[in-house]
Design a protein around this motif. Structure first.
Motif, short mmCIF file in Angstrom:
data_model
loop_
_atom_site.label_atom_id
_atom_site.label_comp_id
_atom_site.label_asym_id
_atom_site.label_seq_id
_atom_site.Cartn_x
_atom_site.Cartn_y
_atom_site.Cartn_z
N SER A 100 7.33 5.65 -4.01
CA SER A 100 6.37 4.57 -3.87
C SER A 100 7.07 3.22 -3.95
O SER A 100 8.19 3.13 -4.46
N ALA A 101 6.40 2.17 -3.49
CA ALA A 101 6.99 0.84 -3.50
C ALA A 101 7.33 0.39 -4.91
O ALA A 101 8.41 -0.18 -5.15
N LEU A 102 6.45 0.66 -5.87
CA LEU A 102 6.73 0.27 -7.25
C LEU A 102 7.86 1.10 -7.84
O LEU A 102 8.68 0.59 -8.60
N GLY A 159 0.68 0.29 2.89
CA GLY A 159 -0.60 0.11 2.24
C GLY A 159 -0.54 0.20 0.73
O GLY A 159 -1.58 0.29 0.07
N GLU A 160 0.66 0.14 0.14
CA GLU A 160 0.81 0.27 -1.30
C GLU A 160 0.84 -1.08 -2.02
O GLU A 160 0.60 -1.14 -3.23
N LEU A 161 1.16 -2.13 -1.30
CA LEU A 161 1.23 -3.47 -1.87
C LEU A 161 0.34 -4.41 -1.07
O LEU A 161 0.00 -4.12 0.07
N ARG A 162 0.01 -5.54 -1.63
CA ARG A 162 -0.83 -6.51 -0.95
C ARG A 162 -0.19 -6.98 0.34
O ARG A 162 1.04 -7.03 0.46
N SER A 163 -1.00 -7.35 1.28
CA SER A 163 -0.49 -7.69 2.61
C SER A 163 -0.03 -9.13 2.73
O SER A 163 0.70 -9.48 3.66
N ASP A 164 -0.44 -9.99 1.79
CA ASP A 164 -0.10 -11.41 1.89
C ASP A 164 1.13 -11.76 1.05
O ASP A 164 1.16 -12.76 0.32
N LEU A 165 2.15 -10.94 1.15
CA LEU A 165 3.37 -11.16 0.38
C LEU A 165 4.07 -12.44 0.81
O LEU A 165 4.04 -12.83 1.98
N ILE A 205 5.10 -6.05 -12.62
CA ILE A 205 4.95 -6.16 -11.16
C ILE A 205 3.65 -5.52 -10.70
O ILE A 205 2.90 -6.08 -9.90
N GLY A 206 3.36 -4.33 -11.22
CA GLY A 206 2.23 -3.57 -10.74
C GLY A 206 0.89 -4.00 -11.30
O GLY A 206 -0.13 -3.93 -10.60
#
Length: 212
Positions: A100-102, A159-165, A205-206
């Motif tokens: 996963s991204a985290l 789809g694991e993190l917010r899209s507006d990074l 972070i999460g």
């Protein structure tokens, strides 16, 4: 001072043009010089370090140095690049799919903390680069932040993190990682629990710090 496998396997392109080693023997000699330079600069700092001190540590003739580098400044620049590549490799080797991204960020930080614990000189050398070779110093952090941002965007694409990074988030994570390394890998008592520290940072972070 011996160097760990991460540094031994890092990129060997510090010398340029005709100074780039073409043989395995030449690459081994370059590796010895870079390892010796890490010890010399790490212990004495740039201004007190000397080419003769580097060659003595490497066990090579003074003339051999100039086969690979033109000056003390040149090998310092090469060493900063070498260490930056080694940090990149250490983090990269810790990341395995599927993850996963985290989890990617947690493993990358844990790997960095272990690397810094084994190669404490990396902090002194990178910090000195700000004054000795500002371009190398800036490149190290810009490239590191770019890798973090790339990882974050990959997580967003899944789809694991917010899209507006934003780029600022990558720099914030990098800053956190750098100072965690300073506190626990460099200033610590030698028993840095890299996995637990990375887990705590990963919670930030999460989940952030807000109560709700």
């Amino acid at each position: 001072m011996g160097r760990g496998s991460k540094i031994e396997q890092a990129g060997m392109q510090q010398a340029s043009g005709e100074k780039t080693p073409r043989t395995e023997r030449g690459r081994r000699t370059l590796r010895k010089l870079l390892d010796a330079a890490a010890s010399e600069f790490g212990e004495k700092g740039f201004h007190e370090a000397s080419i003769s001190g580097i060659t003595r540590r490497a066990g090579v003739a003074l003339g051999t140095f100039y086969t690979y580098f033109d000056s003390k400044d040149a090998i310092f620049r090469g060493l900063v690049k070498d260490m930056s590549d080694a940090v990149k490799q250490a983090a990269g080797e810790a990341v395995r799919e599927p993850m996963s991204a985290l989890e990617v960020e947690r493993q990358a930080l844990a790997a960095f903390l272990r690397f810094a614990s084994e190669h404490k000189e990396v902090y002194r050398i990178i910090d000195e680069a700000e004054f000795v070779d500002p371009a190398s110093y800036r490149a190290h952090y810009e490239n590191t932040a770019a890798r973090i941002l790339e990882r974050l965007k990959a997580g967003a694409d899944k789809g694991e993190l917010r899209s507006d990074l934003h780029e600022a988030q990558a720099w914030a994570i990098m800053g956190m990682n750098v100072f965690l390394g300073l506190r626990y890998a460099i200033w610590g008592s030698g028993d840095c629990d890299a996995d637990e520290i990375a887990r705590q940072a990963n919670l930030l972070i999460g989940e952030g710090l807000s109560k709700n």
